[in-house]
Design a protein around this motif. Structure first.
Motif, mmCIF file in Angstrom:
data_model
loop_
_atom_site.group_PDB
_atom_site.id
_atom_site.type_symbol
_atom_site.label_atom_id
_atom_site.label_comp_id
_atom_site.label_asym_id
_atom_site.label_seq_id
_atom_site.Cartn_x
_atom_site.Cartn_y
_atom_site.Cartn_z
ATOM 1 N N ALA A 1 0.842 -1.200 0.000
ATOM 2 C CA ALA A 1 0.000 0.000 0.000
ATOM 3 C C ALA A 1 0.873 1.244 0.000
ATOM 4 O O ALA A 1 1.956 1.270 0.600
ATOM 5 N N ILE A 2 0.375 2.277 -0.679
ATOM 6 C CA ILE A 2 0.994 3.606 -0.662
ATOM 7 C C ILE A 2 0.057 4.550 0.071
ATOM 8 O O ILE A 2 -1.137 4.625 -0.246
ATOM 9 N N ILE A 3 0.598 5.273 1.051
ATOM 10 C CA ILE A 3 -0.174 6.309 1.735
ATOM 11 C C ILE A 3 0.513 7.654 1.468
ATOM 12 O O ILE A 3 1.578 7.928 2.028
ATOM 13 N N PRO A 4 -0.050 8.477 0.581
ATOM 14 C CA PRO A 4 0.551 9.793 0.330
ATOM 15 C C PRO A 4 0.338 10.706 1.539
ATOM 16 O O PRO A 4 -0.781 10.841 2.043
ATOM 17 N N ALA A 5 1.416 11.326 2.006
ATOM 18 C CA ALA A 5 1.321 12.199 3.180
ATOM 19 C C ALA A 5 2.284 13.371 3.063
ATOM 20 O O ALA A 5 2.876 13.801 4.057
ATOM 21 N N ALA A 6 2.431 13.892 1.848
ATOM 22 C CA ALA A 6 3.393 14.972 1.631
ATOM 23 C C ALA A 6 2.740 16.340 1.541
ATOM 24 O O ALA A 6 3.424 17.347 1.374
ATOM 25 N N GLY A 7 1.400 16.399 1.661
ATOM 26 C CA GLY A 7 0.703 17.674 1.542
ATOM 27 C C GLY A 7 1.072 18.641 2.656
ATOM 28 O O GLY A 7 1.503 18.246 3.744
ATOM 29 N N LEU A 8 0.856 19.923 2.405
ATOM 30 C CA LEU A 8 1.242 20.961 3.357
ATOM 31 C C LEU A 8 0.196 21.182 4.449
ATOM 32 O O LEU A 8 0.471 21.850 5.449
ATOM 33 N N GLY A 9 -1.002 20.663 4.252
ATOM 34 C CA GLY A 9 -2.038 20.800 5.280
ATOM 35 C C GLY A 9 -2.477 22.229 5.517
ATOM 36 O O GLY A 9 -2.789 22.617 6.650
ATOM 37 N N THR A 10 -2.538 23.028 4.452
ATOM 38 C CA THR A 10 -2.817 24.456 4.611
ATOM 39 C C THR A 10 -4.213 24.740 5.173
ATOM 40 O O THR A 10 -4.421 25.782 5.802
ATOM 41 N N ARG A 11 -5.158 23.812 4.986
ATOM 42 C CA ARG A 11 -6.512 24.065 5.500
ATOM 43 C C ARG A 11 -6.574 23.993 7.023
ATOM 44 O O ARG A 11 -7.575 24.372 7.626
ATOM 45 N N PHE A 12 -5.500 23.477 7.648
ATOM 46 C CA PHE A 12 -5.502 23.367 9.105
ATOM 47 C C PHE A 12 -4.433 24.234 9.757
ATOM 48 O O PHE A 12 -4.060 24.007 10.906
ATOM 49 N N LEU A 13 -3.928 25.220 9.015
ATOM 50 C CA LEU A 13 -3.009 26.177 9.628
ATOM 51 C C LEU A 13 -3.742 26.998 10.701
ATOM 52 O O LEU A 13 -4.940 27.241 10.575
ATOM 53 N N PRO A 14 -3.068 27.379 11.786
ATOM 54 C CA PRO A 14 -1.634 27.242 12.039
ATOM 55 C C PRO A 14 -1.229 25.909 12.687
ATOM 56 O O PRO A 14 -0.042 25.694 12.930
#
Length: 291
Positions: free
Chosen positions: A7-20
């Protein structure tokens, strides 16, 4: 037919919707009650028979690696204090065949999957996105594996969504229903306008793909958002070999938005043995005050 083991789990996103909150903490480590969201994804993979998992991460994601690593100081402390139940919870996060690959630049989901090509090799595999938690009597990933065992072809999970929300998803143009809940697909469309959408069946974050997808990803040019879209590569793959869509009928929790994250915490909190009763009482009292 090779078994589905990886399995591949992509987890490289910046998570900008949950800043700060996500400035220094990986979005995937935000908890649902007392468990990081990514742990739910890994547990679904393991419950589906997946043996090896690779997480494609990026900068500021060290907390994910630390969470699934051994912590001798913590474990010894729990042992000394006789906190066996907590010790078991901690040790369960380390006994996993887990690997990490760095995506140096956020070039989209398709690029993240392509980054794991060497890890996958010439095997079928699943892609599991962390923004969707799925609950059903049988794990959704296991459902996709069983569909693959029937057809030998790539299969995506889809679900009916409100028509005015289709622009947030990749959407399928269903050609025919082969068996109940399994659709042969004519084409895949990435985030169409509602008036252009061929259906309301949206791709919901679980993919079972054959290794031929890597050939298509290598040829796929950046699309919307200047990112390599996995949906575009799947649409091209569908011209070479069948790609099916499995209709999911269980419960989907969208934790990629603030409201989805909050409501998921409430629902899971009501089910949690340590918080359920007290939270239910609190919500009842709160409802009376709001009235």
């Amino acid at each position: 037919m090779k078994p589905v083991r990886k399995a591949i789990i992509p987890a490289a996103g910046l998570g900008t919707r949950f800043l700060p909150a996500t400035k220094a903490l990986a979005k995937e480590m935000l908890p649902i009650v007392d468990k990081p969201t990514i742990q739910f994804i890994i547990e679904e993979a393991l419950a589906s028979g997946i043996e090896d998992i690779v997480i494609v991460d990026g900068k500021s994601k060290r907390s994910i690696e630390d969470h699934f690593d051994s912590n001798p100081e913590l474990e010894n402390n729990l042992k000394e204090k006789g906190k066996d139940e907590l010790l078991k919870l901690v040790e369960e996060t380390t006994d996993i065949n887990l690997y990490f690959i760095r995506q140096s630049h956020p070039r989209g989901l398709g690029d993240a999957v392509l980054t794991a090509k060497s890890f996958i090799g010439n095997e079928p595999f699943v892609v599991m996105l962390g923004d969707d938690l799925m609950t059903d009597e049988k794990p959704l990933t296991k459902q996709l594996i069983e569909r693959y065992e029937q057809t030998g072809d790539s299969t995506l999970a889809v679900m009916n969504v409100p028509h005015d929300q289709v622009s947030e998803y990749g959407v399928i143009d269903p050609e025919s229903e082969v068996t109940p809940g399994l659709h042969k697909v004519s084409s895949f469309v990435e985030k169409p306008k509602p008036e252009d959408a061929p259906s309301d069946l949206a791709i919901i974050g679980r993919y079972l793909l054959t290794p031929e997808i890597f050939e298509e990803l290598e040829k796929t040019k950046p699309g919307k958002g200047n990112e390599v879209q996995l949906t575009d590569a799947i649409d091209t793959l569908n011209q070479r070999q069948h790609v099916y869509a499995h209709e999911f009928t269980g419960k989907r929790y969208d934790i990629g938005s603030k409201i989805g994250f909050l409501t998921t915490n409430i629902e899971f909190g009501l089910q949690h043995p340590q918080t359920g009763a007290a939270l239910k009482t609190y919500l009842k009292d709160l409802a009376k005050k709001l009235d």
